[in-house]
Scaffold this active site. Structure first.
Site, short mmCIF file in Angstrom:
data_model
loop_
_atom_site.label_atom_id
_atom_site.label_comp_id
_atom_site.label_asym_id
_atom_site.label_seq_id
_atom_site.Cartn_x
_atom_site.Cartn_y
_atom_site.Cartn_z
N HIS A 157 39.23 40.22 41.00
CA HIS A 157 37.90 40.82 40.85
C HIS A 157 37.84 41.73 39.64
O HIS A 157 38.82 42.40 39.29
CB HIS A 157 37.46 41.54 42.13
CG HIS A 157 38.22 42.78 42.49
ND1 HIS A 157 37.85 44.03 42.05
CD2 HIS A 157 39.30 42.98 43.29
CE1 HIS A 157 38.68 44.94 42.55
NE2 HIS A 157 39.57 44.33 43.30
N ASP A 177 43.10 48.24 39.59
CA ASP A 177 42.57 47.46 40.71
C ASP A 177 41.12 47.11 40.37
O ASP A 177 40.23 47.92 40.55
CB ASP A 177 42.66 48.31 41.99
CG ASP A 177 41.94 47.72 43.17
OD1 ASP A 177 41.66 46.51 43.15
OD2 ASP A 177 41.63 48.48 44.12
N GLU A 186 33.83 42.58 44.99
CA GLU A 186 34.96 42.79 45.91
C GLU A 186 34.99 44.21 46.46
O GLU A 186 35.25 44.42 47.64
CB GLU A 186 36.28 42.46 45.21
CG GLU A 186 37.47 42.33 46.14
CD GLU A 186 38.17 43.66 46.47
OE1 GLU A 186 39.01 43.67 47.38
OE2 GLU A 186 37.87 44.68 45.81
N GLU A 187 34.71 45.18 45.61
CA GLU A 187 34.83 46.58 46.03
C GLU A 187 33.78 46.98 47.06
O GLU A 187 33.91 48.01 47.71
CB GLU A 187 34.76 47.52 44.82
CG GLU A 187 35.94 47.41 43.86
CD GLU A 187 37.25 47.92 44.43
OE1 GLU A 187 37.28 48.32 45.62
OE2 GLU A 187 38.25 47.93 43.70
N ASP A 200 45.43 40.43 43.38
CA ASP A 200 44.87 41.77 43.46
C ASP A 200 46.02 42.76 43.46
O ASP A 200 47.19 42.37 43.53
CB ASP A 200 44.01 41.90 44.73
CG ASP A 200 42.92 42.94 44.60
OD1 ASP A 200 43.09 43.88 43.81
OD2 ASP A 200 41.89 42.81 45.30
N HIS A 252 42.86 53.56 43.86
CA HIS A 252 41.54 54.19 43.97
C HIS A 252 41.54 55.62 43.44
O HIS A 252 40.58 56.36 43.65
CB HIS A 252 41.00 54.12 45.39
CG HIS A 252 40.48 52.77 45.75
ND1 HIS A 252 39.49 52.57 46.70
CD2 HIS A 252 40.80 51.52 45.30
CE1 HIS A 252 39.23 51.28 46.81
NE2 HIS A 252 40.02 50.63 45.97
#
Length: 346
Positions: A72, A189, A223-224, A242, A322
């Protein structure tokens, strides 16, 4: 297996190009265009879905099976929720950024008229010399705001700039590549994995290699926020690339490719995971097998949407997900190596 030994500069260059483009979920058109250009420059046919996913078609040497790879290219971010009386922006999360890590971060505000303004995300008690609770005030959506780098004294001044609720607030990723081989940035990510797939396409192009079976490389853009993989095209196997998790009770490091056996949505396909482990072991690819404690991938979303396919998940080990993330070239190279083995290039 491809010769990936000398691809570090190109890999980091592609990663930096993707990371430099603001692309929180729902605001991904520019990064999709960049990935599309890279794939097309190496001779691959591409198309976009209605929701914005980019699909790169790679013809195989044989028929009988269809393979899917996905990564992603959407990221975490913020959106303007409201404007305060003194001209600050209150925001809402796009995806799941760790909000305390955003205190003090530079950002860009994109208006729907195409204007871009800079700002800083700050606590509403930002000064130690002024506020008793400067160090203790919560860092959450109610207590963080954006200070705009324009002369604004009130809500009306902000509105005159064209800024309004619904505008995206994009966080500066602060991307750095160190001499020791580390890539550190927000949003590795999953732009780190997307860079791995784009570099793999480049290496295949110049080596004139093709996968055993027809392969669809899908770059998803939601995706998030939980539905990136909902429109994956029909395939027999889907390998999500990922980030691999690094931390408490996990064995993976930033120097390895992580193979996920299970995440929050349950176990991945046993046969497919076993095959990946055996390929890594037999070819001396540095890997780890882990169970991710707080994770969901595009494979699970595709399954929930009805995709009848085996599924697995791999990716370079990423520290501090994150937040201010970091990985290493070794882990990215190991990821490319394992994918090339999985595809049975020839």
């Amino acid at each position: 297996m491809l010769d990936t030994q000398n691809c570090q500069n190109f890999l980091m260059d592609i990663a930096k190009r993707l990371l430099a483009i603001d692309s929180p979920s729902g605001f991904t058109h520019n990064v999709v265009r960049e990935a599309e250009h890279i794939a097309q420059d190496h001779g691959y046919a591409t198309r976009r879905t209605n929701k914005g996913n980019l699909i790169v078609s790679v013809p195989g040497r044989e028929k009988g099976k269809k393979i899917g790879l996905c990564a992603h290219i959407d990221t975490l971010g913020l959106m303007v929720r409201s404007i305060t009386a003194d001209g600050m922006l209150m925001t809402t999360k796009v995806g799941g950024p760790i909000l305390p890590t955003l205190d003090g971060e530079y950002c860009r505000i994109y208006t729907r008229e195409g204007k871009v303004y800079t700002g800083t995300i700050l606590s509403l008690s930002p000064a130690a010399h002024v506020f008793d609770d400067a160090a203790t005030r919560p860092r959450d959506e109610k207590n963080l705001a954006v200070r705009i780098d324009e002369v604004v004294k009130d809500k009306e001044d902000v509105e005159k700039l064209g800024i309004c609720p619904g505008d995206y607030v994009c966080i500066d990723p602060k991307t750095t590549v160190t001499d020791s081989g580390y890539l550190k940035s927000r949003f590795i990510d999953d732009k780190g994995s997307a860079a791995c797939l784009l570099v793999l396409l480049r290496l295949m192009h110049f080596a004139k290699l093709r996968p055993r079976y027809d392969t669809q490389v899908v770059f998803t853009v939601h995706e998030e926020v939980g539905h990136g993989g909902a429109t994956i095209p029909p395939v027999d196997e889907l390998l999500a690339v990922d980030m691999g998790c690094v931390g408490d009770d996990l064995t993976c490091t930033e120097h390895q490719v992580s193979i996920c056996a299970k995440d929050n949505n349950g176990p991945y396909d046993y046969e497919m995971v076993t095959r990946l482990v055996e390929l890594a072991r037999a070819n001396r690819v540095d890997y780890a097998v882990d169970v991710y404690p707080h994770y969901g991938s595009d494979v699970a979303v595709a399954w929930h949407a009805g995709l009848d396919a085996k599924g697995a998940l791999i990716g370079p080990g990423v520290h501090a997900s994150h937040g201010m993330e970091r990985t290493h070239f070794d882990g990215m190279k190991a990821t490319i190596d394992l994918i090339s083995l999985y595809l049975e290039l020839g």
